[in-house]
Every structure is written in C-alpha cells, then in structure tokens.
Write an enzyme that holds these catalytic residues in place. Structure first.
Site, PDB file in Angstrom:
ATOM      1  CB  THR A  42      -0.244  10.561   5.919  1.00  0.00           C
ATOM      2  OG1 THR A  42      -0.036  10.629   7.260  1.00  0.00           O
ATOM      3  CG2 THR A  42       1.196  10.467   5.475  1.00  0.00           C
TER       4      THR A  42
ATOM      5  CE1 TYR B  61      -9.104   2.355   8.225  1.00  0.00           C
ATOM      6  CE2 TYR B  61      -9.620   4.432   8.801  1.00  0.00           C
ATOM      7  CZ  TYR B  61      -8.602   3.630   8.513  1.00  0.00           C
ATOM      8  OH  TYR B  61      -7.267   3.967   8.197  1.00  0.00           O
TER       9      TYR B  61
ATOM     10  CG  ASN C 250      -5.654  -8.616   0.578  1.00  0.00           C
ATOM     11  OD1 ASN C 250      -5.116  -7.615   0.477  1.00  0.00           O
ATOM     12  ND2 ASN C 250      -6.619  -9.069   1.044  1.00  0.00           N
TER      13      ASN C 250
ATOM     14  N   GLY D 174      -3.705  -2.573  -2.367  1.00  0.00           N
ATOM     15  CA  GLY D 174      -2.104  -2.460  -2.587  1.00  0.00           C
ATOM     16  C   GLY D 174      -1.862  -2.407  -3.982  1.00  0.00           C
TER      17      GLY D 174
ATOM     18  CB  ALA E   8      -1.005   1.335  10.990  1.00  0.00           C
TER      19      ALA E   8
ATOM     20  N   GLY F 173       0.914  -1.288   0.038  1.00  0.00           N
ATOM     21  CA  GLY F 173      -0.048   0.050  -0.165  1.00  0.00           C
ATOM     22  C   GLY F 173       0.783   1.315  -0.099  1.00  0.00           C
TER      23      GLY F 173
ATOM     24  CB  SER G 153      -6.713  -1.550   6.934  1.00  0.00           C
ATOM     25  OG  SER G 153      -7.973  -1.164   7.028  1.00  0.00           O
TER      26      SER G 153
END
Ligand code: UDP
Length: 308
Positions: free
Chosen positions: A175, A145, A32, A36, A114, A10, A75
């Site tokens: 970010t 989430y 997976n 990503g 994270a 990711g 995630s």
C-alpha cells in the site's frame, strides 16, 4: 465510538486516525514512535476527540474509559525497518498483539489486526488466496516480520475461539500514498524520492519480481468494511493490478518527468518473486474492491513528496 489505534502515528495508522476523526469518533493513538512520526499527527492535535498515548504496546497498558474498538497497526512495516528492529518487530507482533487483545477483552471492545501479505512468504502460488498457507523462511532476515504476523493471526483467532472476542484480521498487500516517509525504504517512496532528486532509481535484482500496489484511501475503505462485517477469518486487502518492479520504475520516471537512470542492486534475501492478492472474498462478501488506478494514486503521492 471510541477507538484505540496502536501504531496510530505511522503511515496507515495516521490515515485511520484522520478518517475516524472525520466521522466524529473519538480516537486514541498509541505509539512509541520508533518508526511512526509526530508530524503525521500534527493535524489532529487541536481536535478534542483526539488523544495520544506514548507507549510501547509490547508492554501491558491500562487505558481509562470505554473503548469500542482496538485496532492493532503497530509494527515496523518496511523491510529496512524490520531488519533494523528485528526484536521489536517480533515483540510487537507477539507480545504487542497479546496486550492489544487483552485490552480489547478487558474493555469488551472489538479487535482488529493489521496482518500482511508477508504471511504468504515467497509464494509458490499466485495470486494468493486466503486459504494458501504460505512459503515462509522462519529463520531468514524477513522471518522476524512474517513469523510475528503469523503468530499475531494465530493468537487473534485463539482469543476469538476461546474468549468469544469479536476479532477481524486483514492481510494488507503493498500500500502506498501520502505520509509515507521518504526514508521508509519501500519501493514507491524510494523511487519517487530518487526520481525527484535526480538520483538513480535503485532496482533490486533484475526488477522482474512483481508486486501490486493499493492506494491508501482504497485500503482505508476496505478496513472500514471489514471492521463492520461479521467476518472473523483473514481477508486479503490489496489491488490485484500486478506489475514488475522494473515497470513500476518506468511509470514513476514518466509521471515525475525525471531524467534519472536506473541502477541495479542485489536482490535482498528471500525477496518474494511474485505477490498479487486474490480479492474474491473481499469483493463477494464485503463488496469492496480498489477504485484508484496506479497512475492516479502515484500522481497524488508524487505531489505529496514534491511538497516534502
Ligand atoms: N525494491 C527495489 N528498489 C528499492 C526498494 C525495493 O527494487 O529501492 C524492490 C524490492 O526488492 C521488492 C519490491 O521492490 O522486490 C517491493 O519492495 P518493498 O520494500 O516496497 O516491499 P516488499 O513488497 O518487499 O515487502
């Protein structure tokens, strides 16, 4: 050291792979690829210190050899992604964190979670300190989430308390930087892509909601500080320079030199009205604070998106 990074393909995960490979460590990326991308990993494929496991961490995993650190970054992380994959998001935060903790425990490795500023929900106090418990709608669209990450924090500290595992938790505020997908749906990739393509910038609501944006390199330094600290309680990492979405749109138009206009779209459900980290803890205990200004970070990100 030998590190395993879930979600290593990711945006943040691939920056961590790059950073730790650059320091000579062995890095195993586990992903997976639902959000990503293999493209993010291409620069590492010839590095003998790098290996890739294609796996969904929501299912148990066995990894050969020693591990010093398990960093759990897997995630979906952008609102459109976690709305598209609500069950996978809940599973990776809950079952995925459990499996990643189990792996760390089996390997006698340290564990790093994270987490996110979303644990504060639509906050009633600002800036948000780590001691604030948050204001989350558990059954709203974003709840998948927020609640997954809240559970992830709870189980991480339970492993710390019950099994004596050395665990760290960071709460990441917005970010941005190179390797964000232009299709990711978050505000900075959206606005930059739209500005560069001459399309209208999609401002949700009236654009008065605030965020504060941290450049990815600053975040990576913060992650390293927390990894090697003695600190087990959650730590906010983000840039406290807060601005409205409307002002962000104007900055991006200026920096790209774009003539795009702005269009207003409905505000997504439960979209936080304000978000700004209180980073006193990171500053005082870890001597970390972000260094890259918004204009500097945006200029680098814009250059990357032009290249794409
Ligand atoms: N936003 C926007 N236009 C977009 C994408 C996002 O106005 O094209 C707004 C969104 O409603 C939110 C802020 O920008 O208020 C940040 O959204 P993002 O998706 O980056 O992440 P969030 O901070 O909500 O998790």
């Amino acid at each position: 050291m030998r590190l395993l990074i879930t979600g290593g393909a990711g945006f943040l995960g691939s920056h961590l792979c790059e950073y730790f490979l650059g320091k000579g460590h062995g890095v195993i990326c586990l992903d997976n690829f639902i959000t990503g991308s293999k493209d993010n990993l291409k620069p590492f494929f010839n590095n003998r210190q790098f290996s890739l496991i294609r796996h969904d961490i929501s299912k148990p995993v066995i990894v050969a050899g020693k591990l010093d650190y398990v960093l759990h970054f897997a995630s979906p992380a952008s609102p459109p992604d976690y709305l598209k994959y609500p069950i996978q998001t809940l599973k990776v935060g809950a079952l995925g964190t459990h499996n990643a903790l189990g792996l760390a425990k089996a390997k006698k490795a340290k564990f790093f979670l994270a987490s996110t500023s979303e644990v504060y929900g639509d906050p009633l106090v600002s800036p948000q300190k780590e001691t604030y418990w948050g204001h989350v709608n558990p059954v709203g669209l974003r709840g998948v989430y927020d609640e997954a990450k809240r559970f992830a924090e709870a189980i991480t500290l339970a492993y710390h308390r019950q099994h004596g595992l050395d665990t760290k938790i960071i709460r990441i505020f917005n970010t941005y930087g190179e390797r964000m997908s232009p299709e990711d749906g978050r505000v900075i990739p959206n606005f930059i892509s739209q500005a560069l393509l001459g399309k209208p910038l999609t401002v949700y609501g009236d654009g008065s909601q605030t965020r504060s944006y941290c450049y990815v390199d600053d975040l990576v330094f913060g992650i390293e500080r927390v990894m090697f600290s003695k600190f087990n309680q959650p730590v906010n990492l983000g840039n406290p320079n807060e601005l409205s979405v409307l002002l962000l749109a104007k900055r991006i138009l200026k920096l790209t030199g774009s003539k795009s206009r702005m269009v207003y779209k409905p505000l997504p459900q439960d979209d936080p009205k304000v978000r700004c980290p209180d980073i006193t803890l990171a500053k005082t205990k870890l001597h970390w604070s972000p260094r890259v200004s918004l204009d500097e970070g945006l200029a680098k990100t814009i250059a990357y998106f032009r290249g794409q």
